[in-house]
Write a protein that holds these residues in place. Structure first.
Motif, mmCIF file in Angstrom:
data_model
loop_
_atom_site.group_PDB
_atom_site.id
_atom_site.type_symbol
_atom_site.label_atom_id
_atom_site.label_comp_id
_atom_site.label_asym_id
_atom_site.label_seq_id
_atom_site.Cartn_x
_atom_site.Cartn_y
_atom_site.Cartn_z
ATOM 1 N N ASP A 1 37.721 48.996 -16.799
ATOM 2 C CA ASP A 1 38.024 50.419 -16.603
ATOM 3 C C ASP A 1 38.964 50.976 -17.664
ATOM 4 O OD1 ASP A 1 36.438 50.610 -14.381
ATOM 5 O OD2 ASP A 1 38.072 50.368 -12.933
ATOM 6 N N ASP A 2 39.604 50.085 -18.415
ATOM 7 C CA ASP A 2 40.578 50.530 -19.416
ATOM 8 C C ASP A 2 40.033 50.497 -20.839
ATOM 9 O OD1 ASP A 2 42.614 50.927 -17.494
ATOM 10 O OD2 ASP A 2 42.954 48.758 -17.446
ATOM 11 N N VAL A 3 38.729 50.245 -20.993
ATOM 12 C CA VAL A 3 38.094 50.201 -22.311
ATOM 13 C C VAL A 3 37.126 51.377 -22.408
ATOM 14 C CG1 VAL A 3 36.650 48.868 -23.884
ATOM 15 C CG2 VAL A 3 38.356 47.711 -22.465
ATOM 16 N N HIS A 4 37.374 52.254 -23.366
ATOM 17 C CA HIS A 4 36.610 53.504 -23.500
ATOM 18 C C HIS A 4 35.875 53.498 -24.839
ATOM 19 C CE1 HIS A 4 38.908 55.250 -20.078
ATOM 20 N NE2 HIS A 4 39.839 54.426 -20.539
ATOM 21 N N LEU A 5 34.537 53.439 -24.793
ATOM 22 C CA LEU A 5 33.742 53.387 -26.010
ATOM 23 C C LEU A 5 33.832 54.708 -26.751
ATOM 24 C CD1 LEU A 5 30.507 51.559 -24.752
ATOM 25 C CD2 LEU A 5 32.572 50.565 -25.783
ATOM 26 N N THR A 6 33.982 54.648 -28.068
ATOM 27 C CA THR A 6 34.136 55.833 -28.905
ATOM 28 C C THR A 6 33.232 55.722 -30.134
ATOM 29 O OG1 THR A 6 35.936 54.823 -30.173
ATOM 30 C CG2 THR A 6 36.556 56.088 -28.222
ATOM 31 N N THR A 7 33.125 56.805 -30.862
ATOM 32 C CA THR A 7 32.375 56.793 -32.120
ATOM 33 C C THR A 7 33.270 56.237 -33.231
ATOM 34 O OG1 THR A 7 32.947 59.134 -32.306
ATOM 35 C CG2 THR A 7 30.719 58.611 -31.604
ATOM 36 N N GLY A 8 33.622 54.980 -33.104
ATOM 37 C CA GLY A 8 34.429 54.311 -34.112
ATOM 38 C C GLY A 8 35.914 54.375 -33.813
ATOM 39 N N GLY A 9 36.692 53.643 -34.625
ATOM 40 C CA GLY A 9 38.140 53.623 -34.463
ATOM 41 C C GLY A 9 38.784 54.959 -34.779
ATOM 42 N N PHE A 10 38.177 55.711 -35.689
ATOM 43 C CA PHE A 10 38.659 57.035 -36.076
ATOM 44 C C PHE A 10 38.816 57.909 -34.829
ATOM 45 C CE2 PHE A 10 37.846 60.237 -39.774
ATOM 46 C CZ PHE A 10 38.746 61.129 -39.231
ATOM 47 N N THR A 11 37.752 57.983 -34.020
ATOM 48 C CA THR A 11 37.787 58.799 -32.811
ATOM 49 C C THR A 11 38.781 58.249 -31.805
ATOM 50 O OG1 THR A 11 35.469 59.397 -33.144
ATOM 51 C CG2 THR A 11 36.375 59.735 -30.958
ATOM 52 N N ALA A 12 38.866 56.932 -31.712
ATOM 53 C CA ALA A 12 39.805 56.328 -30.773
ATOM 54 C C ALA A 12 41.235 56.776 -31.077
ATOM 55 C CB ALA A 12 39.694 54.809 -30.837
ATOM 56 N N ILE A 13 41.602 56.792 -32.355
ATOM 57 C CA ILE A 13 42.952 57.229 -32.737
ATOM 58 C C ILE A 13 43.145 58.708 -32.409
ATOM 59 C CG2 ILE A 13 44.520 57.575 -34.686
ATOM 60 C CD1 ILE A 13 43.134 55.127 -36.004
ATOM 61 N N SER A 14 42.135 59.517 -32.724
ATOM 62 C CA SER A 14 42.222 60.951 -32.462
ATOM 63 C C SER A 14 42.409 61.245 -30.979
ATOM 64 C CB SER A 14 40.957 61.647 -32.984
ATOM 65 O OG SER A 14 40.997 63.033 -32.726
ATOM 66 N N VAL A 15 41.660 60.538 -30.133
ATOM 67 C CA VAL A 15 41.780 60.732 -28.690
ATOM 68 C C VAL A 15 43.168 60.324 -28.212
ATOM 69 C CG1 VAL A 15 40.966 59.899 -26.445
ATOM 70 C CG2 VAL A 15 39.318 60.548 -28.206
ATOM 71 N N ALA A 16 43.678 59.204 -28.696
ATOM 72 C CA ALA A 16 45.001 58.745 -28.278
ATOM 73 C C ALA A 16 46.081 59.739 -28.676
ATOM 74 C CB ALA A 16 45.290 57.376 -28.882
ATOM 75 N N LEU A 17 45.969 60.310 -29.869
ATOM 76 C CA LEU A 17 46.958 61.291 -30.319
ATOM 77 C C LEU A 17 47.018 62.485 -29.372
ATOM 78 C CD1 LEU A 17 46.159 61.364 -34.152
ATOM 79 C CD2 LEU A 17 48.298 60.557 -33.141
ATOM 80 N N LYS A 18 45.840 62.989 -28.993
ATOM 81 C CA LYS A 18 45.788 64.172 -28.137
ATOM 82 C C LYS A 18 46.111 63.843 -26.688
ATOM 83 C CE LYS A 18 42.402 66.387 -31.138
ATOM 84 N NZ LYS A 18 40.994 66.840 -31.307
ATOM 85 N N LEU A 19 45.937 62.595 -26.313
ATOM 86 C CA LEU A 19 46.168 62.176 -24.939
ATOM 87 C C LEU A 19 47.640 62.304 -24.554
ATOM 88 C CD1 LEU A 19 44.836 60.814 -22.416
ATOM 89 C CD2 LEU A 19 45.518 58.621 -23.432
#
Length: 403
Positions: free
Chosen positions: A99-117
């Motif tokens: 439940d804590d692993v969220h698939l993204t369009t690459g690491g780039f998006t993962a960082i972007s989501v974390a920043l806004k989170l």
């Protein structure tokens, strides 16, 4: 007359990395030079060897529909998430949950989501130079403020004193990239423990939590049998961003994930928020076919022996020629010192020898240059006399300048 472009886009487009990349791509002649016969390209981390047959077959199999909804909207295929979660557990030793692993369009998006989170407009984000090219643009796009500190240029380690000095009451996030692009440095356990203590103390002092984003695009590309330690081991308030594109040498096939560690307090509250950000950000989930392919892609291993051989051949040769270069512990990059104070001038000398590299100024770190070992072993061996000729010319130029 009103202007067409928003202030936000104007600010992002004016980011230092975009200006440097624009100059390199469009004004230096690079795009034409890299395709010319005899030119050896060591600039970007694109694969030069053909993709493996196994990789191609896995993608082909994933494109064959198994039911009528095969290509429907897909947020997170359960089999893909379980495969990624099991891999995370194995590589980190931490009991991540699916439940804590969220698939993204690459690491780039993962960082972007974390920043806004966790970041609000005006919050500050600290990261170290030399950086991955696009930290500054994605920080600015999120409405946050980039704060840059330098690494220790001798050891390529984090400069914890510089990070501590950069923290203010507005600091919300620190980004750490290990194994590091471009230096190849893997930050040691002692450094990560001290960083965790530093962030804990600063959070308590500010009365506001500072989060860590661990950019781990290269965490499976580790040499000499060493074990990689993720910063997430030592600091609970962390996010782990991963991209399969580096390990699989396929950066154009976009899939990765953002993982929230089991040590994160109250992490369940973040799950719906992450999904909401991915949807509202423009459906930031991998294509369905990449999700179907993921369990099999996880069985493919990066060719560590080949890339360690590439590293060793290049490092040994450069040291023998008089270059100063730290031996990278991971990634597929070298970051030698430039023999001339002006790294762009030395990159131009290499260019005239038909060898293309990225000058350190591209990473906001003058005095160095980057070599990408995604070039073939044959290309590396062919380049060695040219690197030696460039060193000879640089020494002559330095003597001439001293007169």
């Amino acid at each position: 007359m009103k202007k067409q472009i928003s202030e936000r886009v104007t600010t992002v487009a004016a980011a230092t990395p975009f200006q440097l990349l624009y100059e390199f791509y469009r004004l230096s002649g690079y795009q034409e030079r890299r395709h010319q016969p005899g030119v050896l390209d060591f600039t970007f981390g694109d694969p030069h060897d053909p993709p493996s047959t196994a990789y191609v077959e896995i993608l082909r199999e994933a494109l064959i529909p198994q039911h009528e909804l095969w290509f429907a909207y897909r947020i997170g295929d359960p089999k893909a998430i379980e495969a990624a979660t099991e891999s995370l557990r194995r590589h980190t030793g931490l009991p991540f949950e699916a439940d804590d692993v969220h698939l993204t369009t690459g690491g780039f998006t993962a960082i972007s989501v974390a920043l806004k989170l966790v970041g609000d407009p005006g919050d500050e984000v600290i990261y170290s130079l030399p950086p991955w090219f696009l930290y500054e643009p994605i920080v600015l796009e999120a409405g946050l403020v980039p704060v840059k500190v330098s690494i220790d240029r001798g050891t390529f380690d984090l400069d914890l004193d510089a990070i501590a000095a950069a923290i203010t009451p507005r600091t919300r996030i620190v980004i750490v990239n290990s194994p590091n692009n471009p230096t190849g440095r893997i930050y040691p356990v002692e450094t990560l423990q001290r960083l965790a203590a530093l962030l804990t103390d600063a959070s308590e002092r500010n009365g506001r939590r500072i989060y860590l984003i661990s950019d781990e695009a290269y965490n499976r590309i580790v040499f000499d049998g060493e074990r990689f330690h993720t910063p997430v081991e030592f600091y609970p308030w962390s996010f782990l961003a991963y991209s399969y594109g580096k390990t699989l040498l396929s950066p154009g096939e976009r899939i990765g994930y953002l993982a929230v560690p089991p040590t994160m307090p109250d992490r369940a509250a973040l799950r719906d928020a992450i999904e909401a950000l991915q949807i509202s950000g423009g459906w930031l989930f991998p294509n369905a076919s990449m999700q179907y392919a993921l369990p099999q892609l996880e069985t493919l291993a990066f060719d560590i022996p080949l890339f360690q051989r590439k590293r060793d051949v290049m490092v040994e040769a450069l040291l023998g020629m008089g270059y100063r270069v730290n031996v990278p512990e991971g990634t597929f990059y070298l970051f030698p010192q430039s023999p001339l104070p002006d790294d762009a001038e030395f990159a131009a000398i290499l260019d005239s020898e038909d060898v293309l590299v990225l000058p350190g100024r591209m990473f906001e770190t003058p005095g160095f240059f980057r070599i990408s070992l995604t070039a073939t072993l044959a290309t590396i061996e062919e380049s060695l006399p040219r690197f030696e000729a460039a060193m000879t010319r640089a020494k002559a130029a330095a003597v001439g300048a001293a007169r």
